[in-house]
Design a protein around this motif. Structure first.
Motif, short mmCIF file in Angstrom:
data_model
loop_
_atom_site.label_atom_id
_atom_site.label_comp_id
_atom_site.label_asym_id
_atom_site.label_seq_id
_atom_site.Cartn_x
_atom_site.Cartn_y
_atom_site.Cartn_z
N SER A 59 0.84 -1.18 0.00
CA SER A 59 0.00 0.00 0.00
C SER A 59 0.88 1.24 0.00
O SER A 59 2.10 1.16 0.18
N GLU A 60 0.25 2.42 -0.16
CA GLU A 60 1.02 3.66 -0.15
C GLU A 60 1.71 3.86 1.19
O GLU A 60 2.87 4.29 1.26
N GLU A 61 1.02 3.53 2.29
CA GLU A 61 1.60 3.67 3.63
C GLU A 61 2.78 2.72 3.80
O GLU A 61 3.84 3.11 4.34
N GLU A 62 2.64 1.49 3.35
CA GLU A 62 3.72 0.51 3.48
C GLU A 62 4.93 0.92 2.64
O GLU A 62 6.08 0.78 3.08
N ALA A 63 4.67 1.41 1.43
CA ALA A 63 5.77 1.84 0.56
C ALA A 63 6.53 3.00 1.18
O ALA A 63 7.76 3.05 1.14
N ALA A 64 5.79 3.95 1.79
CA ALA A 64 6.45 5.10 2.42
C ALA A 64 7.29 4.66 3.62
O ALA A 64 8.41 5.16 3.83
N ALA A 65 6.76 3.73 4.40
CA ALA A 65 7.51 3.23 5.56
C ALA A 65 8.77 2.50 5.12
O ALA A 65 9.84 2.66 5.72
N LEU A 66 8.65 1.71 4.08
CA LEU A 66 9.82 0.99 3.57
C LEU A 66 10.85 1.97 3.02
O LEU A 66 12.06 1.79 3.19
N SER A 67 10.37 3.02 2.36
CA SER A 67 11.27 4.04 1.84
C SER A 67 12.10 4.66 2.95
O SER A 67 13.31 4.83 2.83
N ASP A 68 11.44 5.00 4.06
CA ASP A 68 12.16 5.59 5.20
C ASP A 68 13.23 4.64 5.72
O ASP A 68 14.34 5.04 6.04
N GLN A 69 12.88 3.36 5.80
CA GLN A 69 13.83 2.38 6.33
C GLN A 69 15.02 2.18 5.39
O GLN A 69 16.15 2.01 5.83
N ILE A 70 14.77 2.19 4.09
CA ILE A 70 15.86 2.03 3.12
C ILE A 70 16.85 3.17 3.25
O ILE A 70 18.06 2.99 3.13
N VAL A 71 16.34 4.36 3.53
CA VAL A 71 17.22 5.53 3.66
C VAL A 71 17.98 5.51 4.98
O VAL A 71 19.18 5.77 5.03
N SER A 72 17.31 5.15 6.08
CA SER A 72 17.89 5.33 7.41
C SER A 72 18.48 4.07 8.02
O SER A 72 19.28 4.15 8.95
N ASN A 73 18.10 2.90 7.52
CA ASN A 73 18.50 1.63 8.14
C ASN A 73 19.36 0.84 7.16
O ASN A 73 18.86 0.32 6.16
N GLU A 74 20.66 0.75 7.44
CA GLU A 74 21.57 0.08 6.51
C GLU A 74 21.21 -1.39 6.32
O GLU A 74 21.30 -1.92 5.22
N ALA A 75 20.78 -2.07 7.40
CA ALA A 75 20.43 -3.49 7.29
C ALA A 75 19.25 -3.69 6.35
O ALA A 75 19.26 -4.59 5.50
N VAL A 76 18.23 -2.85 6.47
CA VAL A 76 17.07 -2.95 5.58
C VAL A 76 17.47 -2.61 4.15
O VAL A 76 17.02 -3.24 3.19
N ARG A 77 18.33 -1.59 4.01
CA ARG A 77 18.77 -1.19 2.67
C ARG A 77 19.49 -2.34 1.97
O ARG A 77 19.23 -2.65 0.81
N LEU A 78 20.40 -3.02 2.67
CA LEU A 78 21.13 -4.14 2.07
C LEU A 78 20.20 -5.31 1.78
O LEU A 78 20.32 -5.97 0.75
N ASP A 79 19.24 -5.56 2.68
CA ASP A 79 18.27 -6.63 2.44
C ASP A 79 17.44 -6.34 1.19
O ASP A 79 17.13 -7.24 0.40
N TYR A 80 17.07 -5.06 1.03
CA TYR A 80 16.28 -4.69 -0.14
C TYR A 80 17.07 -4.92 -1.43
O TYR A 80 16.55 -5.47 -2.40
N LEU A 81 18.34 -4.51 -1.44
CA LEU A 81 19.17 -4.66 -2.63
C LEU A 81 19.36 -6.13 -2.98
O LEU A 81 19.27 -6.53 -4.14
N LYS A 82 19.62 -6.95 -1.98
CA LYS A 82 19.81 -8.38 -2.23
C LYS A 82 18.52 -9.00 -2.76
O LYS A 82 18.54 -9.82 -3.68
N ALA A 83 17.38 -8.62 -2.15
CA ALA A 83 16.10 -9.18 -2.60
C ALA A 83 15.77 -8.73 -4.02
O ALA A 83 15.25 -9.51 -4.82
N ALA A 84 16.10 -7.48 -4.36
CA ALA A 84 15.84 -6.97 -5.71
C ALA A 84 16.67 -7.73 -6.73
O ALA A 84 16.20 -8.06 -7.82
N ARG A 85 17.94 -8.01 -6.38
CA ARG A 85 18.80 -8.76 -7.29
C ARG A 85 18.27 -10.17 -7.51
O ARG A 85 18.21 -10.67 -8.63
#
Length: 323
Positions: free
Chosen positions: A20-46
């Motif tokens: 949802s829009e709320e979930e996407a915004a929350a994930l966006s904040d975490q990708i910017v501020s949380n290195e662990a979430v950011r790396l998890d996102y990149l690995k999952a995208a790959r």
């Protein structure tokens, strides 16, 4: 969203286009501020791209992995395009989003380049069928159904024959014909002392592709050719055992793709930063049917030759941030 949010599940949900829009915004904040979430996102995208057809579909630009200083007040407004977002984040687009500019030095630094040995780079000592299956040792081409042919001028070329699932696992994708080789990087890392050097190191993979008229042309309107380079810190025989999930552990990766009409030819290249942790590179040349089908498809008109891997060393360009 709360502290108990399962970001792994949310990442997968977003990559499937279900947030949802709320979930996407929350994930966006975490990708910017949380290195662990950011790396998890990149690995999952790959992995999300790799599982589609066993080649990595992450766009046309090499994706480096710099450390980014998190800024809690920064928000990315949209996560509609997860792969493009991943590339943008890793490339340092945070800088632009926070109202800063980047000024790069424009001096002409000394650049050093050297060829990294690729066994049978022009296939001159090979003929007939290429071994089926994932390579388990350095310096050996193998993969999906392909063969080395000799043309009228005596030149040896690799011909892609059929899409397949290189792992042989039931239910795996069969949209691409991939031919792999493992490259030992340890001597290069030692010669250039990359762990202690302040220079920047890049690996560039290139190959010459061509397409001939074939009976299956009408059935392959979206077919394409790709070249892929992936870097790992691993034992050679471990890559194939965990393929394609092993892409989660890649130190760096890059690929390029192009489409050729029958009768056309072109050189294709992809490059990525050489991390000091990487002890091997997995290179591949690929022909993709573009259908996304799980059943094998005949190819026949696709060829590749002159596979080259080049290491480039240059001084890291200084960067300063300005308001």
């Amino acid at each position: 969203m709360t502290d108990s949010t399962d970001w792994q599940d949310l990442i997968q949900k977003h990559l499937d286009g279900l947030t949802s829009e709320e979930e996407a915004a929350a994930l966006s904040d975490q990708i910017v501020s949380n290195e662990a979430v950011r790396l998890d996102y990149l690995k999952a995208a790959r992995l999300h791209g790799a599982l589609g057809d066993e080649t990595l579909e992450l766009g046309e630009e090499p994706i480096p992995f710099p450390r980014v200083e998190p800024k809690k007040t920064t928000r990315i407004n949209s996560l509609v395009w997860p792969r493009q977002l991943a590339a943008a984040i890793v490339a340092g687009i945070f800088v632009g989003l926070t109202g800063l500019g980047v000024v790069w030095a424009v001096n002409s630094p000394r650049i050093e380049a050297r060829f990294v040995p690729v066994a049978d780079s022009s296939f001159e000592s090979m003929s007939g069928a290429v071994p089926i299956g994932f390579p388990t040792e350095f310096g050996r081409w193998s993969g999906d159904p392909a063969e080395v042919i000799v043309d009228a001028d005596g030149n040896h070329q690799l011909r892609f024959l059929k899409t397949a699932n290189v792992t042989g696992k039931p239910g795996g994708g069969a949209a691409a014909c991939n031919v792999f080789q493992l490259i030992d990087l340890s001597s290069l890392q030692q010669q250039w002392d990359t762990e202690n050097s302040e220079d920047q190191f890049t690996l560039e993979l290139s190959a010459n592709f061509r397409r001939e008229v074939a009976p299956t042309d009408a059935e392959l309107p979206k077919s394409r050719l790709t070249i892929t380079i992936q870097l790992y810190q691993a034992e050679p025989d471990s890559i194939g055992k965990a393929w394609p999930n092993i892409t989660r552990e890649a130190v760096a990766l890059s690929n390029k793709a192009l489409r050729l009409a029958p009768g056309e030819s072109s050189t294709l290249s992809a490059s990525c930063l050489l991390d000091s942790e990487a002890n091997l590179a997995l290179i591949s040349v690929n022909a993709n049917s573009g259908s996304g089908a799980a059943t094998p498809a005949d190819l026949g008109g696709y060829y590749v030759d002159d596979v080259q891997l080049t290491a480039i060393k240059q001084p890291a360009l200084p960067v300063r941030f300005v308001k």
